[in-house]
Scaffold this active site. Structure first.
Site, PDB file in Angstrom:
ATOM      1  CE  LYS A  22       7.471   3.763  13.587  1.00 25.49           C
ATOM      2  NZ  LYS A  22       6.942   2.717  12.812  1.00 25.49           N
ATOM      3  CG  ASN A  23       8.779   1.132   9.827  1.00 23.47           C
ATOM      4  OD1 ASN A  23       8.456   1.336  10.991  1.00 23.47           O
ATOM      5  ND2 ASN A  23       8.102   1.608   8.797  1.00 23.47           N
ATOM      6  CB  CYS A 116      -0.677   5.220  14.068  1.00 23.35           C
ATOM      7  SG  CYS A 116       0.737   6.114  14.672  1.00 23.35           S
ATOM      8  NE  ARG A 121      -1.415   0.040  10.785  1.00 25.94           N
ATOM      9  CZ  ARG A 121      -0.290   0.619  11.176  1.00 25.94           C
ATOM     10  NH1 ARG A 121      -0.278   1.452  12.162  1.00 25.94           N
ATOM     11  NH2 ARG A 121       0.840   0.335  10.584  1.00 25.94           N
ATOM     12  CG  ASP A 305       5.159   5.015   7.020  1.00 23.39           C
ATOM     13  OD1 ASP A 305       3.930   4.948   7.164  1.00 23.39           O
ATOM     14  OD2 ASP A 305       5.945   4.145   7.444  1.00 23.39           O
ATOM     15  NE  ARG A 397       3.525   4.923  18.287  1.00 22.05           N
ATOM     16  CZ  ARG A 397       2.481   4.124  18.210  1.00 22.05           C
ATOM     17  NH1 ARG A 397       1.270   4.610  18.418  1.00 22.05           N
ATOM     18  NH2 ARG A 397       2.618   2.868  17.919  1.00 22.05           N
TER      19      ARG A 397
HETATM   20  C1  UD1 Z   1       4.450  -1.245   8.082  1.00 20.97           C
HETATM   21  C2  UD1 Z   1       5.193  -0.090   8.689  1.00 20.97           C
HETATM   22  C3  UD1 Z   1       4.381   1.194   8.568  1.00 20.97           C
HETATM   23  C4  UD1 Z   1       3.984   1.430   7.114  1.00 20.97           C
HETATM   24  C5  UD1 Z   1       3.340   0.186   6.505  1.00 20.97           C
HETATM   25  C6  UD1 Z   1       3.095   0.318   5.012  1.00 20.97           C
HETATM   26  C7  UD1 Z   1       6.493  -1.142  10.429  1.00 20.97           C
HETATM   27  C8  UD1 Z   1       6.757  -1.279  11.877  1.00 20.97           C
HETATM   28  N1  UD1 Z   1       5.461  -0.368  10.081  1.00 20.97           N
HETATM   29  O1  UD1 Z   1       3.237  -1.390   8.826  1.00 20.97           O
HETATM   30  O2  UD1 Z   1       5.179   2.271   9.036  1.00 20.97           O
HETATM   31  O3  UD1 Z   1       3.068   2.496   7.048  1.00 20.97           O
HETATM   32  O4  UD1 Z   1       4.178  -0.964   6.711  1.00 20.97           O
HETATM   33  O5  UD1 Z   1       4.277   0.591   4.351  1.00 20.97           O
HETATM   34  O6  UD1 Z   1       7.211  -1.670   9.611  1.00 20.97           O
HETATM   35  N2  UD1 Z   1      -3.393  -5.336   6.195  1.00 20.97           N
HETATM   36  C9  UD1 Z   1      -4.448  -6.227   6.240  1.00 20.97           C
HETATM   37  N3  UD1 Z   1      -4.287  -7.398   6.908  1.00 20.97           N
HETATM   38  C10 UD1 Z   1      -3.114  -7.724   7.542  1.00 20.97           C
HETATM   39  C11 UD1 Z   1      -2.043  -6.817   7.496  1.00 20.97           C
HETATM   40  C12 UD1 Z   1      -2.217  -5.622   6.820  1.00 20.97           C
HETATM   41  O7  UD1 Z   1      -5.510  -5.960   5.671  1.00 20.97           O
HETATM   42  O8  UD1 Z   1      -3.034  -8.809   8.135  1.00 20.97           O
HETATM   43  C13 UD1 Z   1      -3.570  -4.041   5.483  1.00 20.97           C
HETATM   44  C14 UD1 Z   1      -3.417  -2.865   6.436  1.00 20.97           C
HETATM   45  O9  UD1 Z   1      -4.623  -2.582   7.106  1.00 20.97           O
HETATM   46  C15 UD1 Z   1      -3.002  -1.769   5.492  1.00 20.97           C
HETATM   47  C16 UD1 Z   1      -2.157  -2.515   4.450  1.00 20.97           C
HETATM   48  O10 UD1 Z   1      -2.521  -3.884   4.563  1.00 20.97           O
HETATM   49  O11 UD1 Z   1      -4.116  -1.199   4.892  1.00 20.97           O
HETATM   50  C17 UD1 Z   1      -0.655  -2.369   4.654  1.00 20.97           C
HETATM   51  O12 UD1 Z   1      -0.295  -2.853   5.925  1.00 20.97           O
HETATM   52  P1  UD1 Z   1       1.132  -3.513   6.238  1.00 20.97           P
HETATM   53  O13 UD1 Z   1       1.968  -3.522   4.995  1.00 20.97           O
HETATM   54  O14 UD1 Z   1       0.905  -4.793   6.948  1.00 20.97           O
HETATM   55  O15 UD1 Z   1       1.725  -2.453   7.253  1.00 20.97           O
HETATM   56  P2  UD1 Z   1       2.355  -2.704   8.673  1.00 20.97           P
HETATM   57  O16 UD1 Z   1       3.264  -3.890   8.630  1.00 20.97           O
HETATM   58  O17 UD1 Z   1       1.312  -2.622   9.712  1.00 20.97           O
END
Ligand code: UD1
Length: 421
Positions: A22-23, A116, A121, A305, A397
């Protein structure tokens, strides 16, 4: 509403093939916007997050044809650079579209994405990364207007190695003249997979999978045929399903090299885990033993995850284990549901302490997020009697018909449709 009904107590055995990730699939779908040529993607997982991403592409004017697990994407007719509001709120990965749309049209409008409920986030890192490439961002009533008229290659320093922000910046920079460097980039294997796809299309990305990624801008990207990597989280979940039932499973098409942290924990719990290049065999003892501590971290640390699934394993393991969730601030909602099944989990902030009990009991529980939902199904596999996991569609999902996969290994699980609630 859809629910899973699990009759616990069956030992899972057999062989199963791991689906595409998925990711990896989601950002790769977004990256298709970088080229006007056709892209053929193979072994795409049939999960609802992918369907929603396809819906978004179609609403933007792209053509997507699916045949089984293959998908042909043609973005030639793409005529919109405003992301559809309703769909964007349903899926966090909609934010991945920002970088590629900017790369192609030099402007984009998005709304704050959904996804989710596992924490706040925010998308500040995505936006600051794009600002470093000259994008002007204006936020107005929940809508983000991006003007990329002055976009240029640049140095991007991420305050935190966010997976999505790294991918967004990589895609935005693909066609900018000059070299963009992302410092403190996320190192998740799906980022290397996205880079491999982009490079198949003629991009020049190097260093993906390390903390410094270089993107040398090219004039334009061309079409390609690509197979996203297998899903390490699905693979880990299937291993946990066998482990919690004292079973034995062989995974084919497994991303073995990317699963060392998960396999190490499973070994600590008493499982035998044997690996070849793309296969994993797990043999579990009748009862697992608790590991002392697990801390989730960005890759190559233990993946957030897989946290919920490991928590499920601890519920009936011998001894006490501690789990610390460092990535998301609200990712223990499954713990309360497991306690309804007789588990003994104490949560405080980002820490959960799990005292293993000999037996869980079936109950009606509710999935609150994708992985937490899968973990409740795992707990149900071990519980005495019947467990009903409500909100099954959350699990869809990220898992392709999980009930079929688990049934193929001998689980007693079925999907039911209950009245609207
Ligand atoms: C991706 C994965 C998700 C996984 C996560 C962490 C996909 C589609 N999803 O999610 O399954 O759980 O990586 O391995 O690839 N954050 C901020 N500001 C931002 C972006 C992120 O503060 O602009 C924080 C988030 O709230 C979270 C942390 O950084 O606490 C990690 O988020 P991130 O690595 O961005 O995860 P996703 O890309 O959303």
């Amino acid at each position: 509403m859809e629910s899973f009904v699990v009759e616990g107590g069956r030992r899972l055995t057999g062989t199963i093939r791991v689906d595409g990730a998925k990711n990896a699939a989601l950002p790769i779908l977004a990256a298709c916007v970088l080229t006007e040529d056709d892209v053929l993607l193979r072994d795409m997982p049939q999960i609802t997050d992918v369907s929603r991403m396809v819906d978004i592409l179609r609403m933007l004017g792209c053509r997507v044809e699916a045949s089984g697990h293959d998908m042909t994407i043609s973005t030639r007719g793409m005529n919109r650079c405003e992301m559809p509001d309703g769909l964007s709120k349903q899926i966090r990965s909609s934010i991945f579209m920002l970088g590629p749309i900017l790369s192609r049209f030099r402007r984009a409008t998005v709304t704050y994405p959904g996804g989710c409920e596992i924490g706040m986030r925010p998308i500040d890192l995505h936006l600051s990364g794009l600002r470093a490439l000259g994008v002007q961002v204006r936020e107005e009533g929940g809508v983000i207007h991006c003007d990329g008229g002055g976009m240029h290659a640049g140095e991007v320093h991420l305050d935190y190695p966010s997976v999505g922000a790294t991918e967004n910046v990589m895609m935005a920079a693909a066609t900018l003249p000059g070299t963009t460097i992302i410092h403190n980039a996320a190192r998740e294997p799906e980022i290397a997979d996205l880079a491999a796809f982009m490079n198949c299309c003629g991009a020049r990305v190097s260093g993906a999978g390390s903390a410094a990624i270089a993107i040398e801008g090219v004039g334009c990207l061309h079409g390609a045929e690509y197979t996203p990597m297998p899903d390490r989280i699905v693979a880990g979940t299937l291993l946990c399903a066998a482990a919690i039932t004292g079973g034995e499973v062989r995974l084919s098409n497994a991303p073995v090299a990317d699963m060392t942290a998960v396999n190490a924990k499973l070994r600590e719990m008493g499982c035998r885990v044997a690996e070849t290049a793309d296969e994993i065999r797990l043999t579990a003892p009748e009862r697992l033993t608790a590991f002392s501590v697990l801390q989730t971290q960005p890759h190559p640390g233990f993946p957030t995850d897989m946290q919920a699934q490991m928590l499920a394993l601890l519920t009936t393991a011998r001894g006490t284990g501690v789990v610390v969730e460092n990535v998301f601030e609200n990712r223990f909602t499954h713990a309360g549901e497991m306690n309804r099944m007789g588990a003994r989990i104490l949560c405080s902030g980002r820490t959960a302490v799990v005292h293993g009990v000999p037996q869980l009991n079936g109950a009606q529980v509710t999935a609150r997020d994708l992985r937490g939902g899968a973990a409740l199904v795992l707990a149900g596999l071990r519980a005495a009697g019947e467990t009903q996991v409500d909100n099954a569609t959350l699990i869809d999902r990220g898992y392709e018909r999980i009930e079929r996969q688990l049934s193929a290994l001998g689980a007693q699980i079925r999907r039911i449709h209950t009245g609207d609630m």
